[in-house]
Design an enzyme around this catalytic site. Structure first.
Site, PDB file in Angstrom:
ATOM      1  N   GLU A 166     -27.520  31.879   4.595  1.00  0.00           N
ATOM      2  CA  GLU A 166     -28.556  32.126   3.588  1.00  0.00           C
ATOM      3  C   GLU A 166     -29.825  32.470   4.360  1.00  0.00           C
ATOM      4  O   GLU A 166     -30.304  31.674   5.175  1.00  0.00           O
ATOM      5  CB  GLU A 166     -28.766  30.888   2.699  1.00  0.00           C
ATOM      6  N   THR A 213     -38.849  23.294   2.598  1.00  0.00           N
ATOM      7  CA  THR A 213     -38.085  23.702   3.783  1.00  0.00           C
ATOM      8  C   THR A 213     -38.805  24.876   4.447  1.00  0.00           C
ATOM      9  O   THR A 213     -38.770  25.987   3.953  1.00  0.00           O
ATOM     10  CB  THR A 213     -36.652  24.093   3.363  1.00  0.00           C
ATOM     11  N   ARG A 256     -37.119  12.518  -2.310  1.00  0.00           N
ATOM     12  CA  ARG A 256     -38.394  12.747  -3.003  1.00  0.00           C
ATOM     13  C   ARG A 256     -38.217  13.416  -4.361  1.00  0.00           C
ATOM     14  O   ARG A 256     -39.066  13.306  -5.220  1.00  0.00           O
ATOM     15  CB  ARG A 256     -39.347  13.581  -2.142  1.00  0.00           C
ATOM     16  N   HIS A 290     -31.059  19.997  -3.726  1.00  0.00           N
ATOM     17  CA  HIS A 290     -31.292  19.554  -2.353  1.00  0.00           C
ATOM     18  C   HIS A 290     -31.474  18.041  -2.373  1.00  0.00           C
ATOM     19  O   HIS A 290     -32.468  17.543  -2.910  1.00  0.00           O
ATOM     20  CB  HIS A 290     -32.554  20.256  -1.824  1.00  0.00           C
ATOM     21  N   ARG A 297     -32.667  15.322  -0.462  1.00  0.00           N
ATOM     22  CA  ARG A 297     -33.429  15.116   0.774  1.00  0.00           C
ATOM     23  C   ARG A 297     -33.245  13.688   1.260  1.00  0.00           C
ATOM     24  O   ARG A 297     -32.999  12.773   0.467  1.00  0.00           O
ATOM     25  CB  ARG A 297     -34.920  15.406   0.523  1.00  0.00           C
ATOM     26  N   GLU A 301     -27.629  21.417  -1.064  1.00  0.00           N
ATOM     27  CA  GLU A 301     -28.424  21.660   0.151  1.00  0.00           C
ATOM     28  C   GLU A 301     -28.672  20.330   0.838  1.00  0.00           C
ATOM     29  O   GLU A 301     -29.017  19.344   0.176  1.00  0.00           O
ATOM     30  CB  GLU A 301     -29.763  22.297  -0.216  1.00  0.00           C
ATOM     31  N   ASN A 353     -31.972  26.431  -8.658  1.00  0.00           N
ATOM     32  CA  ASN A 353     -32.277  25.163  -7.994  1.00  0.00           C
ATOM     33  C   ASN A 353     -33.143  24.306  -8.935  1.00  0.00           C
ATOM     34  O   ASN A 353     -34.251  24.720  -9.314  1.00  0.00           O
ATOM     35  CB  ASN A 353     -33.006  25.467  -6.678  1.00  0.00           C
ATOM     36  N   HIS A 397     -35.700  31.196  -1.074  1.00  0.00           N
ATOM     37  CA  HIS A 397     -36.959  30.520  -0.786  1.00  0.00           C
ATOM     38  C   HIS A 397     -38.151  31.388  -1.171  1.00  0.00           C
ATOM     39  O   HIS A 397     -38.320  32.489  -0.677  1.00  0.00           O
ATOM     40  CB  HIS A 397     -37.113  30.088   0.681  1.00  0.00           C
ATOM     41  N   HIS A 450     -37.075  20.685  -8.790  1.00  0.00           N
ATOM     42  CA  HIS A 450     -38.445  20.372  -9.195  1.00  0.00           C
ATOM     43  C   HIS A 450     -38.568  19.830 -10.615  1.00  0.00           C
ATOM     44  O   HIS A 450     -39.632  19.378 -11.021  1.00  0.00           O
ATOM     45  CB  HIS A 450     -39.368  21.557  -8.892  1.00  0.00           C
TER      46      HIS A 450
HETATM   47  N1  PXP Z   1     -32.493  28.035  -0.655  1.00  0.00           N
HETATM   48  C1  PXP Z   1     -32.692  26.977   0.180  1.00  0.00           C
HETATM   49  C2  PXP Z   1     -31.747  26.797   1.328  1.00  0.00           C
HETATM   50  C3  PXP Z   1     -33.748  26.069  -0.029  1.00  0.00           C
HETATM   51  O1  PXP Z   1     -33.946  25.044   0.830  1.00  0.00           O
HETATM   52  C4  PXP Z   1     -34.571  26.246  -1.169  1.00  0.00           C
HETATM   53  C5  PXP Z   1     -35.648  25.246  -1.449  1.00  0.00           C
HETATM   54  O2  PXP Z   1     -35.092  24.006  -1.682  1.00  0.00           O
HETATM   55  C6  PXP Z   1     -34.309  27.327  -2.011  1.00  0.00           C
HETATM   56  C7  PXP Z   1     -33.284  28.214  -1.717  1.00  0.00           C
HETATM   57  C8  PXP Z   1     -35.119  27.581  -3.243  1.00  0.00           C
HETATM   58  O3  PXP Z   1     -36.438  27.869  -2.877  1.00  0.00           O
HETATM   59  P1  PXP Z   1     -37.569  27.948  -3.992  1.00  0.00           P
HETATM   60  O4  PXP Z   1     -37.604  26.617  -4.645  1.00  0.00           O
HETATM   61  O5  PXP Z   1     -38.783  28.290  -3.228  1.00  0.00           O
HETATM   62  O6  PXP Z   1     -37.139  29.024  -4.955  1.00  0.00           O
END
Ligand code: PXP
Length: 254
Positions: A155, A105, A50, A44, A46, A74, A8, A198, A11
């Site tokens: 998930e 989330t 953001r 994601h 949003r 996402e 992901n 997550h 960030h």
């Molecule tokens: N899976 C989902 C569905 C999420 O919403 C997120 C965060 O955007 C992640 C995985 C990844 O989480 P993290 O950034 O904490 O590794």
């Protein structure tokens, strides 16, 4: 069953947007991640934009299509987001709960309460050829509702497990891990593919990877943070090693 890693890259966009600058670019991180062994890219979009922007989604869609790798989008269960996904037709769409005031989330989607709305979104996304996953807590009622809503994947939210490990709450962590294991078995029994994500870091990935039904992990925040110190390819390589070690442990125990 092999275990895939979706990276992901949200960030990277968080850092870019903190300055309103054009860099660092999420697309560059996505290219690096794929080259370093990520199986796919997760982003994601949003509602408040953001981090990831609509332009990022255009670029990531093109990249993943060119590389023949999955893009996992996402998104909240809203008309706007479903419309964007239907236009882009990413390989996968993951429906998540979203509140503007949350930092990330914070919990799973309440599929049980929003069944009709979720079912409609799943149907539109599946109609566009997306593999649809629902981001839920490992709760039997939510798992059953996810199957009823027509999703192919659940998930499971690993945030509480990872937080309790980091806080040194051993018993709580063990109890949550048991729920994740039982939820994975139940989802598999209902014919759902199981993913998890997550809050996962180097210290928490192995016990999650050891759950044999889990086919994919989606990891972001920790990898992007670790990349500051060791670089993204090295952070991904290390994560993959730990995933494989966790999975091997299960295979040897079987
Ligand atoms: N899976 C989902 C569905 C999420 O919403 C997120 C965060 O955007 C992640 C995985 C990844 O989480 P993290 O950034 O904490 O590794």
């Amino acid at each position: 069953m092999s275990l895939r890693l979706g990276v992901n890259i949200d960030h990277v966009a968080t850092i870019r947007n903190a300055r309103g600058a054009s860099y660092p670019e999420p697309i560059r991180a996505a290219e690096l991640a794929l080259a370093a062994g990520a199986d796919g890219i997760t982003a994601h979009l949003r509602e408040d934009r953001r981090h990831i922007s609509d332009t990022d989604i255009d670029l990531l869609s093109d990249l993943c299509r060119k590389r023949g790798r999955p893009l996992n989008l996402e998104m909240a269960v809203t008309e706007e987001m479903v419309g964007i996904a239907v236009r882009h037709r990413p390989y996968a769409a993951c429906l998540v709960p979203e509140r503007r005031e949350e930092v990330t989330t914070e919990g799973g989607l309440d599929v049980l309460r929003g069944l009709d709305r979720v079912r409609d979104a799943v149907s539109a996304l599946r109609g566009a050829g997306c593999r649809v996953s629902l981001f839920i807590e490992a709760d039997p009622a939510q798992i059953a509702a996810s199957a009823e809503a027509g999703a192919q994947v659940v998930e499971l939210h690993t945030g509480a497990f990872c937080d309790s490990v980091r806080a040194g709450e051993t018993e709580r962590a063990a109890a949550i891990l048991d729920r994740l294991c039982a939820g994975s078995v139940e989802a598999g029994r209902l014919g759902l593919e199981v993913h998890a994500g997550h809050g996962i870091d180097f210290a928490t990935v192995a016990p999650i990877a050891a759950i044999p039904q889990i086919a994919e992990l989606n990891i972001g925040h920790f990898l992007i943070g670790e990349a500051i110190f060791v670089g993204l390819p090295e952070a991904i390589r290390r994560m993959r090693q730990l995933m494989e070690a966790g999975r091997l442990h299960t295979e040897q125990a079987a």
